[in-house]
Design a protein around this motif. Structure first.
Motif, PDB file in Angstrom:
ATOM      1  N   GLY A  62      25.940  78.170 -54.664  1.00  0.00           N
ATOM      2  CA  GLY A  62      24.655  77.757 -54.120  1.00  0.00           C
ATOM      3  C   GLY A  62      23.561  78.761 -54.402  1.00  0.00           C
ATOM      4  N   THR A  63      22.451  78.568 -53.721  1.00  0.00           N
ATOM      5  CA  THR A  63      21.274  79.413 -53.916  1.00  0.00           C
ATOM      6  C   THR A  63      20.592  79.673 -52.581  1.00  0.00           C
ATOM      7  OG1 THR A  63      20.888  78.437 -56.091  1.00  0.00           O
ATOM      8  CG2 THR A  63      19.043  79.610 -55.106  1.00  0.00           C
ATOM      9  N   CYS A  64      20.133  80.878 -52.406  1.00  0.00           N
ATOM     10  CA  CYS A  64      19.251  81.214 -51.292  1.00  0.00           C
ATOM     11  C   CYS A  64      17.865  81.472 -51.868  1.00  0.00           C
ATOM     12  CB  CYS A  64      19.741  82.453 -50.548  1.00  0.00           C
ATOM     13  SG  CYS A  64      21.262  82.195 -49.626  1.00  0.00           S
ATOM     14  N   SER A  93      16.177  80.880 -46.876  1.00  0.00           N
ATOM     15  CA  SER A  93      16.742  79.544 -46.771  1.00  0.00           C
ATOM     16  C   SER A  93      17.864  79.423 -47.799  1.00  0.00           C
ATOM     17  CB  SER A  93      15.642  78.511 -47.050  1.00  0.00           C
ATOM     18  OG  SER A  93      16.176  77.220 -47.049  1.00  0.00           O
ATOM     19  N   CYS A  94      19.021  78.892 -47.393  1.00  0.00           N
ATOM     20  CA  CYS A  94      20.179  78.800 -48.291  1.00  0.00           C
ATOM     21  C   CYS A  94      20.734  77.381 -48.333  1.00  0.00           C
ATOM     22  CB  CYS A  94      21.294  79.742 -47.834  1.00  0.00           C
ATOM     23  SG  CYS A  94      20.839  81.474 -47.827  1.00  0.00           S
ATOM     24  N   ASP A  95      21.137  76.948 -49.524  1.00  0.00           N
ATOM     25  CA  ASP A  95      21.882  75.713 -49.759  1.00  0.00           C
ATOM     26  C   ASP A  95      23.186  76.109 -50.419  1.00  0.00           C
ATOM     27  OD1 ASP A  95      20.389  73.463 -48.898  1.00  0.00           O
ATOM     28  OD2 ASP A  95      18.991  73.760 -50.569  1.00  0.00           O
ATOM     29  N   MET A  97      27.389  74.983 -51.296  1.00  0.00           N
ATOM     30  CA  MET A  97      28.370  73.902 -51.393  1.00  0.00           C
ATOM     31  C   MET A  97      29.769  74.486 -51.435  1.00  0.00           C
ATOM     32  SD  MET A  97      28.896  70.928 -54.256  1.00  0.00           S
ATOM     33  CE  MET A  97      27.439  70.020 -53.820  1.00  0.00           C
ATOM     34  N   SER A 118      25.924  77.822 -39.318  1.00  0.00           N
ATOM     35  CA  SER A 118      26.326  76.477 -39.678  1.00  0.00           C
ATOM     36  C   SER A 118      27.712  76.507 -40.309  1.00  0.00           C
ATOM     37  CB  SER A 118      25.306  75.866 -40.644  1.00  0.00           C
ATOM     38  OG  SER A 118      25.578  74.503 -40.830  1.00  0.00           O
ATOM     39  N   THR A 120      30.742  73.993 -42.473  1.00  0.00           N
ATOM     40  CA  THR A 120      31.085  72.764 -43.177  1.00  0.00           C
ATOM     41  C   THR A 120      32.561  72.808 -43.563  1.00  0.00           C
ATOM     42  OG1 THR A 120      30.393  71.235 -44.910  1.00  0.00           O
ATOM     43  CG2 THR A 120      30.426  73.565 -45.496  1.00  0.00           C
ATOM     44  N   SER A 126      28.370  70.480 -47.891  1.00  0.00           N
ATOM     45  CA  SER A 126      27.359  71.521 -48.081  1.00  0.00           C
ATOM     46  C   SER A 126      26.717  71.941 -46.780  1.00  0.00           C
ATOM     47  CB  SER A 126      26.290  71.047 -49.080  1.00  0.00           C
ATOM     48  OG  SER A 126      25.628  69.920 -48.565  1.00  0.00           O
ATOM     49  N   ARG A 128      22.976  73.654 -45.340  1.00  0.00           N
ATOM     50  CA  ARG A 128      21.590  74.082 -45.551  1.00  0.00           C
ATOM     51  C   ARG A 128      21.175  74.824 -44.280  1.00  0.00           C
ATOM     52  NH1 ARG A 128      17.433  69.952 -47.820  1.00  0.00           N
ATOM     53  NH2 ARG A 128      18.425  70.707 -49.708  1.00  0.00           N
ATOM     54  N   SER A 130      18.418  78.112 -42.622  1.00  0.00           N
ATOM     55  CA  SER A 130      17.267  78.991 -42.864  1.00  0.00           C
ATOM     56  C   SER A 130      16.881  79.736 -41.594  1.00  0.00           C
ATOM     57  CB  SER A 130      16.070  78.188 -43.376  1.00  0.00           C
ATOM     58  OG  SER A 130      15.646  77.271 -42.404  1.00  0.00           O
TER      59      SER A 130
END
Length: 132
Positions: A62-64, A93-95, A97, A118, A120, A126, A128, A130
């Motif tokens: 993923g990416t922050c 903010s991070c997404d 997976m 969070s 998962t 995934s 998300r 922030s």
């Protein structure tokens, strides 16, 4: 003649007082002009900690996106748990997976006390998250 002397002295004193008050103001103005304008919305930089945990062997990608006050910076992430990163900015903010079976727990906390957590579960799921 004696009546005019105090008036002249008084006018000279007023002129000297105006000059004395004007010089410091001019010096402050000049100093601010040399430094340049301060951004009106400049937020202070904060230290953020990103913790990614889960069972051994859990992988993710993923990416922050780190907000820096002057723009943003992408922080690509990929690997296995545990991972800890510390960055400085005005927000993050991070997404992410989950690339394997298992559970991924993501937590971001700031030095100012703000935090978000969070979780998962399951390959392809995934998160998300922030904090500002």
């Amino acid at each position: 003649d004696r009546g005019r002397l105090p008036r002249l002295r008084c006018r000279a004193t007023r002129a000297a007082a105006m000059t004395t008050r004007t010089l410091p103001t001019a010096a402050v103005f000049l100093a601010l002009t040399m430094v340049g304008p301060m951004p009106l919305n400049a937020a202070p930089q904060t230290e953020y900690t990103l913790d990614i945990t889960g069972p051994a062997g859990t992988t993710f990608t993923g990416t922050c996106v780190l907000s820096t006050g002057g723009g943003t910076e992408d922080l690509p992430l990929s690997g296995s748990v545990p991972l800890r990163r510390q960055v400085s900015g005005t927000g993050i903010s991070c997404d992410l997976m989950l690339q394997s079976d298992g559970t991924l727990l993501v937590e971001i906390s700031s030095a100012t006390g703000n935090s978000s957590r969070s979780r998962t579960t399951g390959r392809g799921s995934s998160v998300r998250i922030s904090v500002e």
